[in-house]
Design an enzyme around this catalytic site. Structure first.
Site, short mmCIF file in Angstrom:
data_model
loop_
_atom_site.label_atom_id
_atom_site.label_comp_id
_atom_site.label_asym_id
_atom_site.label_seq_id
_atom_site.Cartn_x
_atom_site.Cartn_y
_atom_site.Cartn_z
N GLY A 1 0.81 -0.99 0.23
CA GLY A 1 -0.01 0.25 -0.12
C GLY A 1 1.14 1.21 0.07
O GLY A 1 2.26 0.89 -0.36
N LYS A 2 0.22 2.47 0.76
CA LYS A 2 0.91 4.15 0.82
C LYS A 2 1.53 3.56 1.83
O LYS A 2 1.56 3.71 2.86
CB LYS A 2 -0.04 5.07 -0.12
CG LYS A 2 -0.10 4.80 -1.66
CD LYS A 2 -1.58 6.55 -1.52
CE LYS A 2 -1.75 5.45 -2.71
NZ LYS A 2 -3.32 7.24 -2.86
N VAL A 3 3.14 4.53 1.50
CA VAL A 3 3.63 4.76 3.05
C VAL A 3 3.38 6.21 2.76
O VAL A 3 4.13 6.81 2.07
CB VAL A 3 4.87 4.16 2.55
CG1 VAL A 3 6.08 5.02 3.98
CG2 VAL A 3 5.47 3.55 2.19
N ASP B 1 12.45 -10.31 -1.76
CA ASP B 1 13.00 -9.66 -2.81
C ASP B 1 13.39 -8.12 -2.41
O ASP B 1 12.86 -6.96 -2.52
CB ASP B 1 11.50 -8.59 -2.83
CG ASP B 1 10.61 -7.68 -3.45
OD1 ASP B 1 11.13 -8.30 -4.94
OD2 ASP B 1 9.54 -7.41 -3.21
#
Length: 977
Positions: free
Chosen positions: A617-619, A731
């Site tokens: 999601g967004k930070v 990752d």
């Protein structure tokens, strides 16, 4: 080039008498005929020239060429590089003007000579271990030294003798060629002074070959070309090489109008399926037949004994193809004989427009002259033909070089201290050329090891490199009488303590911080030395322990204060746990501060400022009550990473603590809202800086890039070695490496992290393939997995690094679908290449390619400046860049078994940084300012974002006497090229 001779014999005359030692040849050892399934017939015309300026794996070096700029040959369109990146010895010279003609090829205009030292070497890097390579050197004297005395010297490939170079004429180049199997990821070609003149060289080429080609070349035996002849061209200048031969072999024309008639075709001649030699169509389109139809085709070559090989063995390969469409009542059939005995025991009939060959697998020996005779059978209505012939002598390649770890360590020492001496080639092999100051052990079943190293009284400066600790068999190390400073590496101190190393380092005034307290003194017992070392160590341990306890106490107090200010809501157990997963608990039980969603709204000013976005999601930017700036990662409803990943990252971050891993301050699990609160990293992601979008608008210097790489590697090393069980990030990429205000690097985003069992090498099972395109380990990216089948072939090719053809067979062989710590090593190697090149993991122009493939091709040609990010403007130590690039390519090896560990990577990057510091380029911390001429400014050509992706969801002359030893020598160079 061997000095044997292949001669054409006029079968109409009397053959030259020759005494031949009797030799019994069993049927099993008679030459074979190349027989395989034919490919489907082709109606295409003869292949036209299709120039490929940069064939994969080709290395073409113009020795003695000044400067750093490469050039492209007009005839072949091959790129030739200067040799400065391949050797650190010798001097450049131009040949004498009297030998320069308009037809003389450019690479013959200059040479590099080696007047000092017994052995001088070129190192050809970035090779594929276990692959066969064609290695070709060129020597044209051209009276470059004005002495008119062409030299004689030896040539070695690796640690094995190749040939003796005997330059007899100033204007005739000598061009030895060998086919060898290279056991490692580099090979050295060395010129050895034998006391008969100064060695020199004009050019050096390396061409990769398929492992199936030339089966006579193997781990224990190499092939040295005696001659490679093309029968039937009508012009003496019909010299065939690249691009007509994709392997860039030199095929010299063989003409004899008095004895032979030429026949030819304009149609394409195809290779048989799985052909062992792949003779090019251009060569096989011509052939010769006896001018007198009742005569034979005959030619021969002489054995050339050498002191290093008094009984040379020879391999012959005879190439045949029918180039005339024969009527039904015609037949061409013939026998092939060697010195009157059958070479091939059956009648031979060449196939129309298909290549075929006979060859001997085991070398013939003990014959002074080898006479080949090809004569028609009684049933044949047509005379015999032949299209081409190759003859090789064999050389043993059984000598084994020094242990690779020792070579890596001693090479780093050489680079750090700029040691000249005779430190060229292999450190220990051959014994007569072992490096000065080294003593090696030589066991029968293992590679040589370095056991003693004397660097005393060499005016060495700087610190003692930690790479000395990697010489695990070293028992004596003498550093006496230098100007070394700093402290002795802990690895060496430990070995002094256990008595396995005798270290001498007296008369280095600045080596120890307290006078002579750590100098070894004669007469002092080993126990006293242990006391000198152990006491400071104990004091340090006590001080550090007290500091850690105090820090933990204060931290707990602070946490308690913070937790008292917020009362968490009651939370029911989650239903998203995974059986057997240590991270997925039935309920969230963390030590860190727990936030409510309303608190997050206040901290972030109602989520006003977005710092970035990832797969979770967004930070958002935020500030705690005390003014501490934080980053809040809030899970979005559309995220493909759910509760499982959230719990994994939260649980992981509570149990791992390292200066190069991002710290978690707290979390939020408030009903449907989930968030993680991190320390704030003011300089954003490494990916932004690689793309040229750093927050201060500048560009990272080479020293800054090295520090970032080293710190990132240290973080991964901690995950792999400092955690129990070891953790796999899964990752690793530039977008998951964050930088603080001091440009210190920290690994982030642990939502995909998995545990790895160090003892049995197993990992927590996964039900989906995860990672980011361009960074995924090819052994992990299993194309046969049902999770990857939606991928298009392009993405699959990129996953495989662009190195191997993505056939079902290779995919089944290389991929496992299971991540290991070496998967992180692979991904880190891609990041390291990005730091060197400034380019994205996947390049899109002119066509999609992996940065690994892009860099490997250029590094193989020695074109380091064509790889380095031009935004650094040459402000770097070239040896350090070479070493870093080499580390990156080792990290991205196809097989995980060939990749280093993160601990090895950390050690290598520390040495790279030492090289940069020794240059004086690691002092500043400021960015290089950007400019309008920045070749990589902006985001053009880069992926739109750096999101993690679950890939299961993503979509001349030739002498008329036919002297074969003279065949590769031409007055003007091969076709003036």
């Amino acid at each position: 080039m061997c000095n044997g001779a292949i001669r054409a014999e006029n079968s109409g005359g009397e053959a030259e008498k020759q005494q031949i030692r009797p030799r019994l040849v069993s049927a099993a050892s008679l030459p074979r005929r190349r027989r395989h399934r034919r490919r489907a017939p082709s109606s295409r015309p003869a292949r036209q020239h299709r120039y490929a300026p940069f064939p994969a794996g080709f290395i073409s070096i113009d020795c003695g060429l000044p400067g750093t700029a490469s050039y492209v040959d007009d005839a072949t369109k091959l790129s030739y590089a200067p040799d400065a990146a391949f050797t650190d010895a010798g001097a450049n010279h131009n040949i004498s003007a009297e030998y320069i003609t308009p037809k003389l090829g450019r690479r013959y205009l200059n040479v590099r000579s080696f007047p000092g030292g017994a052995r001088s070497c070129y190192t050809l890097r970035s090779l594929e271990a276990g692959l066969k390579y064609l290695v070709r050197a060129t020597f044209m004297y051209g009276n470059y030294d004005g002495l008119r005395r062409p030299p004689v010297f030896d040539l070695h490939v690796g640690v094995n003798f190749w040939t003796a170079v005997n330059v007899t004429e100033a204007d005739n180049p000598v061009i030895p060629e060998a086919i060898v199997l290279v056991p490692g990821d580099s090979v050295q070609v060395c010129l050895v002074n034998t006391g008969s003149g100064t060695p020199f060289i004009s050019g050096l080429d390396l061409r990769p070959l398929k492992s199936t080609l030339y089966p006579q070349a193997n781990e224990t035996q190499g092939l040295v070309l005696l001659g490679r002849m093309n029968f039937g061209p009508t012009e003496i200048t019909d010299f065939v090489r690249y691009p007509d031969d994709p392997h860039d072999r030199f095929w010299y024309p063989w003409l004899d109008a008095t004895s032979w008639s030429s026949i030819s075709t304009s149609k394409r001649v195809q290779n048989l399926d799985k052909d062992l030699f792949e003779a090019p169509s251009k060569v096989m389109q011509t052939a010769v037949t006896p001018r007198n139809a009742s005569s034979n085709i005959e030619f021969s070559w002489d054995a050339e004994p050498h002191p290093k090989d008094p009984a040379p063995g020879y391999i012959g390969i005879l190439h045949f193809s029918e180039v005339e469409l024969l009527p039904s009542n015609a037949a061409r059939q013939f026998y092939i004989n060697l010195n009157g005995k059958p070479w091939y025991p059956k009648p031979f009939t060449p196939e129309y427009l298909y290549t075929d060959a006979t060859y001997n697998s085991n070398p013939y020996r003990g014959i002074a002259r080898y006479n080949i005779s090809i004569n028609a059978t009684a049933n044949s209505t047509l005379p015999p033909i032949i299209n081409a012939v190759e003859v090789f002598s064999v050389i043993p390649t059984t000598n084994v070089g020094t242990d690779s770890q020792d070579v890596s360590a001693i090479t780093a020492i050489k680079a750090k201290y700029h040691v000249q001496k005779n430190w060229m080639g292999d450190p220990c092999v051959p014994k007569t050329l072992a490096w000065d100051g080294l003593i090696c052990s030589y066991a029968i079943s293992t590679p040589p090891r370095i056991t003693s190293l004397d660097l005393s009284h060499n005016n060495l400066t700087g610190s003692v490199p930690d790479s000395l600790s990697q010489l695990s068999s070293l028992t004596v190390l003498d550093l006496t009488g230098n100007q070394l400073n700093g402290s002795i590496p802990s690895g060496l101190l430990k070995r002094i303590q256990d008595g396995s190393l005798n270290l001498r380092y007296g008369n280095n005034p600045n080596l120890c911080s307290k006078g002579n307290s750590c100098q070894t003194t004669r007469g002092k017992s080993k126990s006293k030395l242990a006391i000198y070392i152990a006491v400071p160590v104990v004091l340090v341990v006590v001080i550090v322990s007290v500091a850690v306890l105090l820090c933990c106490f204060l931290r707990r107090q602070k946490r308690g204060t913070m937790n008292n200010s917020v009362k968490p809501q009651n939370e029911p157990p989650t239903s998203h746990s995974q059986p057997g997963d240590a991270y997925h608990q039935s309920s969230l039980q963390l030590e860190n501060r727990r936030f409510t969603y309303k608190e997050l709204e206040m901290i972030t000013n109602n989520f006003q400022r977005v710092l970035g976005q990832g797969g979770f999601g967004k930070v958002y930017d935020g500030f705690l009550e005390d003014g501490t700036q934080v980053a809040v990662k809030l899970r979005s409803d559309s995220s493909n990473q759910g509760v499982k990943e959230f719990l994994a990252e939260a649980q992981t971050l509570t149990r791992i603590h390292h200066k190069n891993l991002v710290s978690m301050i707290g979390y939020c699990k408030d009903g449907e809202y989930m968030a993680l609160v991190y320390e704030y990293m003011s300089e954003g992601t490494l990916q932004e800086h690689i793309q040229g979008n750093g927050r201060n608008g500048g560009h990272l210097s080479w020293a800054q890039r090295l520090r970032i790489a080293l710190e990132s590697a240290q973080g991964l090393e901690y995950l792999h070695r400092g955690c129990n069980p070891p953790l796999i990030h899964r990752d690793v990429k530039g977008a998951n490496i964050l930088l603080n205000s001091k440009l210190e690097a920290k690994i982030a985003d642990f939502g995909l992290t998995k545990a790895f069992n160090r003892e049995n090498g197993t990992q927590v099972s996964t039900n989906s393939l995860v990672g980011t395109h361009g960074y995924v380990d090819p052994e992990y990216a299993n194309p046969n997995s049902p999770f990857i089948k939606p991928l298009i072939m392009l993405d699959l090719h990129l996953f495989l690094g662009g190195f191997i053809r993505a056939t079902p067979e290779t995919r089944r062989y290389h991929a496992t679908g299971k991540p290991t710590t070496k998967s992180d090593v692979y991904s880190f190697g891609v990041v390291l290449l990005q730091l060197v090149t400034g380019r994205p993991a996947v390049l899109r122009d002119p066509e999609p390619a992996s940065v690994i493939q892009w860099a490997r091709q250029r590094l193989a040609r020695g074109n380091i400046e064509g790889v380095v990010d031009p935004r650094m403007r040459g402000d770097h130590d070239v040896n350090g860049v070479w070493k870093a690039a080499d580390v990156a390519l080792k990290c991205t090896a196809q097989s995980s078994a060939h990749r280093p560990t993160m601990a090895d990577v950390v050690a290598q990057l520390q040495e790279c940084l030492e090289l940069e510091e020794a240059r004086g380029g690691a002092n500043g911390s400021s960015y290089t300012s950007s400019s309008s001429g920045d070749p990589y400014s902006g985001r053009n050509g880069y992926a739109a974002d750096g999101l993690s992706t679950d890939v299961s969801q993503s979509s001349t002359a030739f002498e008329m006497e036919h002297n074969f030893g003279r065949a590769p020598t031409m007055p003007t160079g091969p076709a003036a090229r």
